[in-house]
Motif scaffolding. Structure first.
Motif, PDB file in Angstrom:
ATOM      1  N   PRO A 155       0.790  -1.230   0.000  1.00  0.00           N
ATOM      2  CA  PRO A 155       0.000   0.000   0.000  1.00  0.00           C
ATOM      3  C   PRO A 155       0.826   1.287   0.000  1.00  0.00           C
ATOM      4  CG  PRO A 155      -0.962  -1.575   1.510  1.00  0.00           C
ATOM      5  CD  PRO A 155       0.348  -2.153   1.060  1.00  0.00           C
ATOM      6  N   ALA A 156       2.082   1.229   0.450  1.00  0.00           N
ATOM      7  CA  ALA A 156       2.941   2.416   0.452  1.00  0.00           C
ATOM      8  C   ALA A 156       3.719   2.576  -0.851  1.00  0.00           C
ATOM      9  CB  ALA A 156       3.910   2.348   1.626  1.00  0.00           C
ATOM     10  N   GLY A 157       3.691   1.578  -1.714  1.00  0.00           N
ATOM     11  CA  GLY A 157       4.409   1.659  -2.987  1.00  0.00           C
ATOM     12  C   GLY A 157       5.682   0.844  -3.062  1.00  0.00           C
ATOM     13  N   ASN A 158       6.060   0.157  -1.989  1.00  0.00           N
ATOM     14  CA  ASN A 158       7.275  -0.668  -1.994  1.00  0.00           C
ATOM     15  C   ASN A 158       7.093  -1.895  -2.876  1.00  0.00           C
ATOM     16  OD1 ASN A 158       8.852   0.720   0.178  1.00  0.00           O
ATOM     17  ND2 ASN A 158       7.030   0.187   1.346  1.00  0.00           N
ATOM     18  N   GLU A 159       8.145  -2.257  -3.605  1.00  0.00           N
ATOM     19  CA  GLU A 159       8.108  -3.457  -4.437  1.00  0.00           C
ATOM     20  C   GLU A 159       8.371  -4.695  -3.594  1.00  0.00           C
ATOM     21  OE1 GLU A 159      10.395  -5.601  -8.170  1.00  0.00           O
ATOM     22  OE2 GLU A 159      10.575  -3.432  -7.933  1.00  0.00           O
ATOM     23  N   LEU A 160       7.489  -5.671  -3.729  1.00  0.00           N
ATOM     24  CA  LEU A 160       7.651  -6.955  -3.066  1.00  0.00           C
ATOM     25  C   LEU A 160       7.647  -8.046  -4.116  1.00  0.00           C
ATOM     26  CD1 LEU A 160       5.055  -6.494  -0.175  1.00  0.00           C
ATOM     27  CD2 LEU A 160       7.483  -5.891  -0.186  1.00  0.00           C
ATOM     28  N   ARG A 161       8.651  -8.910  -4.065  1.00  0.00           N
ATOM     29  CA  ARG A 161       8.757 -10.013  -5.025  1.00  0.00           C
ATOM     30  C   ARG A 161       8.564 -11.322  -4.282  1.00  0.00           C
ATOM     31  NH1 ARG A 161      10.020  -7.940  -9.695  1.00  0.00           N
ATOM     32  NH2 ARG A 161      10.364  -9.953 -10.662  1.00  0.00           N
ATOM     33  N   PHE A 162       7.943 -12.269  -4.967  1.00  0.00           N
ATOM     34  CA  PHE A 162       7.664 -13.597  -4.415  1.00  0.00           C
ATOM     35  C   PHE A 162       8.206 -14.605  -5.396  1.00  0.00           C
ATOM     36  CE2 PHE A 162       4.682 -10.516  -2.921  1.00  0.00           C
ATOM     37  CZ  PHE A 162       4.565 -10.799  -1.571  1.00  0.00           C
ATOM     38  N   ALA A 163       9.096 -15.493  -4.926  1.00  0.00           N
ATOM     39  CA  ALA A 163       9.787 -16.403  -5.838  1.00  0.00           C
ATOM     40  C   ALA A 163       9.862 -17.823  -5.291  1.00  0.00           C
ATOM     41  CB  ALA A 163      11.209 -15.898  -6.113  1.00  0.00           C
ATOM     42  N   GLN A 164       9.916 -18.756  -6.224  1.00  0.00           N
ATOM     43  CA  GLN A 164      10.199 -20.151  -5.890  1.00  0.00           C
ATOM     44  C   GLN A 164      11.181 -20.661  -6.930  1.00  0.00           C
ATOM     45  OE1 GLN A 164       6.064 -21.590  -7.001  1.00  0.00           O
ATOM     46  NE2 GLN A 164       7.216 -23.392  -7.609  1.00  0.00           N
ATOM     47  N   PRO A 165      12.018 -21.642  -6.557  1.00  0.00           N
ATOM     48  CA  PRO A 165      12.941 -22.200  -7.539  1.00  0.00           C
ATOM     49  C   PRO A 165      12.152 -22.822  -8.700  1.00  0.00           C
ATOM     50  CG  PRO A 165      13.527 -22.913  -5.330  1.00  0.00           C
ATOM     51  CD  PRO A 165      12.199 -22.228  -5.239  1.00  0.00           C
ATOM     52  N   LYS A 166      12.649 -22.652  -9.921  1.00  0.00           N
ATOM     53  CA  LYS A 166      11.988 -23.257 -11.083  1.00  0.00           C
ATOM     54  C   LYS A 166      11.908 -24.758 -10.900  1.00  0.00           C
ATOM     55  CE  LYS A 166      13.676 -20.580 -14.732  1.00  0.00           C
ATOM     56  NZ  LYS A 166      14.171 -20.486 -16.087  1.00  0.00           N
ATOM     57  N   GLY A 167      10.779 -25.324 -11.256  1.00  0.00           N
ATOM     58  CA  GLY A 167      10.595 -26.764 -11.172  1.00  0.00           C
ATOM     59  C   GLY A 167      10.146 -27.230  -9.790  1.00  0.00           C
ATOM     60  N   ALA A 168      10.037 -26.302  -8.842  1.00  0.00           N
ATOM     61  CA  ALA A 168       9.611 -26.708  -7.488  1.00  0.00           C
ATOM     62  C   ALA A 168       8.119 -26.939  -7.433  1.00  0.00           C
ATOM     63  CB  ALA A 168      10.006 -25.640  -6.482  1.00  0.00           C
TER      64      ALA A 168
END
Length: 138
Positions: free
Chosen positions: A125-138
């Motif tokens: 909501p404040a504009g900060n970038e949040l990334r969500f990742a998992q290893p490929k193939g997981a």
């Protein structure tokens, strides 16, 4: 010598909106909520990582800062140019669907990256970038 991450800080301009996102949408637990000299710090974290905390803090946590510096920080925050956090998840697609359904601002839909992860990105909501990742193939 062992070095481990303990806390990271994210600037927010509205702690109640931030709590609605980090606690209610992401499912992080609230660990502390402290007010001091007109400012507020809320500590949240993943239940699966009790030794790592994210502190939601004012854009400038200094009561003596100038009005011009406070305004500059607010403008950078509004543009999404301050901090960000990367989260590891076990299912990027399900995470994306849940966060998108809550109305978060989508920056990137899930995609496979050349560097070995599948990830997506949102703005809090404040504009900060949040990334969500998992290893490929997981």
């Amino acid at each position: 010598m062992e070095i481990k991450l303990s806390q990271t800080f994210i600037a927010v301009d509205d702690h109640d909106k931030a709590l609605g996102f980090y606690r209610d949408v992401l499912g992080l637990e609230v660990r502390n909520d402290v007010a001091y000299e007109g400012m507020r710090w809320v500590t949240v974290g993943s239940p699966s990582q009790p030794d790592v905390a994210i502190v939601l803090e004012p854009p400038i946590a200094d009561p003596n800062v100038s009005d011009a510096d406070r305004q500059a920080a607010a403008e950078l925050l509004a543009k999404g140019l301050l901090r960000g956090v990367n989260f590891a998840v076990d299912d990027v697609d399900a995470t994306f669907e849940r966060i998108q359904a809550a109305g978060a601002d989508v920056l990137q839909e899930p995609m496979d990256q050349f560097y070995g992860v599948r990830d997506c990105a949102f703005r809090d909501p404040a504009g900060n970038e949040l990334r969500f990742a998992q290893p490929k193939g997981a």
